[in-house]
Design a protein around this motif. Structure first.
Motif, PDB file in Angstrom:
ATOM      1  N   LEU A  18      -6.501  -2.851   2.847  1.00 43.47           N
ATOM      2  CA  LEU A  18      -6.659  -1.751   3.369  1.00 43.47           C
ATOM      3  C   LEU A  18      -6.666  -1.343   4.967  1.00 43.47           C
ATOM      4  O   LEU A  18      -6.165  -0.525   5.623  1.00 43.47           O
ATOM      5  N   GLN A  19      -7.056  -2.534   5.554  1.00 41.03           N
ATOM      6  CA  GLN A  19      -7.094  -2.546   7.092  1.00 41.03           C
ATOM      7  C   GLN A  19      -5.461  -2.730   7.457  1.00 41.03           C
ATOM      8  O   GLN A  19      -5.170  -1.964   8.492  1.00 41.03           O
ATOM      9  N   ALA A  20      -4.965  -3.210   6.886  1.00 38.71           N
ATOM     10  CA  ALA A  20      -3.323  -3.170   7.167  1.00 38.71           C
ATOM     11  C   ALA A  20      -2.548  -1.994   7.107  1.00 38.71           C
ATOM     12  O   ALA A  20      -1.873  -1.478   7.738  1.00 38.71           O
ATOM     13  N   ASN A  21      -2.904  -1.475   5.885  1.00 41.78           N
ATOM     14  CA  ASN A  21      -2.339  -0.141   5.576  1.00 41.78           C
ATOM     15  C   ASN A  21      -2.912   1.090   6.486  1.00 41.78           C
ATOM     16  O   ASN A  21      -2.173   1.917   6.868  1.00 41.78           O
ATOM     17  N   ALA A  22      -4.090   0.777   6.787  1.00 42.57           N
ATOM     18  CA  ALA A  22      -4.639   1.826   7.814  1.00 42.57           C
ATOM     19  C   ALA A  22      -3.968   1.907   9.136  1.00 42.57           C
ATOM     20  O   ALA A  22      -3.640   2.766   9.788  1.00 42.57           O
TER      21      ALA A  22
END
Length: 362
Positions: A18-22
């Motif tokens: 999720l942090q990478a995608n965000a």
């Protein structure tokens, strides 16, 4: 601009994905062309045969088979399915380019524990061999690694030289800020994790579980299994007429272990009666979803968790013992205040990221 993100995109948990995608989503909203830079991760300090634990691929299956007797078939099958779910999400959402081939305008290192040397030292995260015109970090973290840890592992000089190559550096916690200050003369502002920066406002509404009346547990498979902790959680749930659902990780003792996509996780957290977590991203997701949370801080993540909760005036959400669950649950959270803090931090962090990419702060 053409931007490459260097992060640990292949970690076997939803928070990392999720942090990478965000971060990708924020950069795309700014109008940039974004790819993830692929590389072979180093596991210098992991015992032989254990590195597969940290990889999210079919190659990790032998590792899980190796502890089948200890963990049980349910754990193994759950994690094989989870590996496939996360793989499908990355394939659908992440454009990849090999490290040796990326020569775009900017490389952004972060977020998550990209500077940590706990598991291994990865020179790529410190800019060695980067071909882009600019090198910046966003919300990077040393995790549990301190200046003394780096010294003991004899990586001080490597990291000093690496940090010197950055055009701009930002971190997400106080410990990381202190380490950069110890090892460089760089300005090092604190910014928020990409999940907080992006917020996933629309995605939070996309999935609503059919069930209500559950406690969402978000904790690594290897943690929150102590009999005293488990008994306290189950007893409290029974007293309040709630079920205990482990979301995204397997815990044999839970009423249900729910395998979800990264975006479905947001829905399960948002609609829980409350969340019990001992992880950074479990706390982060609870904050953006305005979910009541109870946080067990452990020594392995004390640096980043206490920093995070303090920034949002949520330090009173922590417990030392699981017998304190009700004490914390009964305390109301002023989410209007939390959201005001978040909005200002989003503004400040986005300003840093924009200026770092465009070179306006130099």
């Amino acid at each position: 601009m053409k931007i490459g993100i260097l992060t640990y995109y292949g970690v076997h948990n939803h928070g990392a994905v999720l942090q990478a995608n965000a971060l990708k989503s924020v950069l795309q909203k700014m109008g940039h062309e974004v790819s993830f830079v692929s590389f072979e991760r180093n596991y210098d300090y992991v015992l032989a045969g254990k590195a597969k634990k940290y990889q999210i691929s079919l190659g990790s299956i032998p590792y899980y088979i190796g502890f089948l007797k200890e963990k049980g078939i349910g754990n193994v099958l759950y994690n094989v399915k989870k590996s496939q779910i996360l793989k499908e999400f990355r394939e659908a959402n992440f454009s990849m380019v090999p490290y040796s081939e990326f020569n775009g305008d900017v490389t952004v290192v972060g977020s998550d524990e990209v500077f940590s040397v706990e598991i291994g030292y990865n020179a790529v995260m410190y800019g060695y061999g980067i071909k882009s015109n600019r090198l910046v970090s966003y919300a990077a973290s040393f995790g549990p690694s301190t200046t003394e840890d780096i010294k003991q592992k004899e990586r001080t000089e490597d990291i000093q030289k690496g940090l010197a190559q950055f055009n701009a550096i930002s971190v997400r916690d106080r410990n990381s800020q202190n380490v950069v200050r110890d090892l460089s003369d760089k300005k090092v502002p604190l910014v928020i994790d990409p999940v907080l920066l992006y917020g996933y406002p629309e995605e939070q509404q996309q999935y609503i579980p059919n069930e209500k009346g559950y406690i969402a547990v978000y904790a690594y498979d290897s943690r929150m299994n102590d009999p005293e902790e488990v008994d306290a959680i189950k007893a409290y749930a029974k007293e309040k007429g709630l079920k205990v659902y482990s979301i995204g990780f397997y815990h044999k003792w839970a009423d249900r272990n729910i395998n979800v996509s990264p975006l479905q996780l947001l829905g399960w957290i948002k609609n829980a009666a409350f969340v019990i977590t001992d992880t950074f991203h479990g706390s982060v997701i609870s904050i953006i979803c305005n979910s009541k949370l109870v946080v067990k801080v452990r020594e392995s993540n004390r640096n980043k968790l206490t920093s995070l909760l303090g920034e949002f005036d949520l330090s009173d959400r922590t417990i030392e013992s699981f017998s304190e669950i009700d004490d914390v649950v009964q305390k109301e959270i002023n989410f209007d205040h939390v959201n005001q803090l978040l909005a200002q931090k989003q503004k400040d962090s986005l300003k840093y990221l924009t200026n770092a990419i465009e070179g306006k702060d130099e």
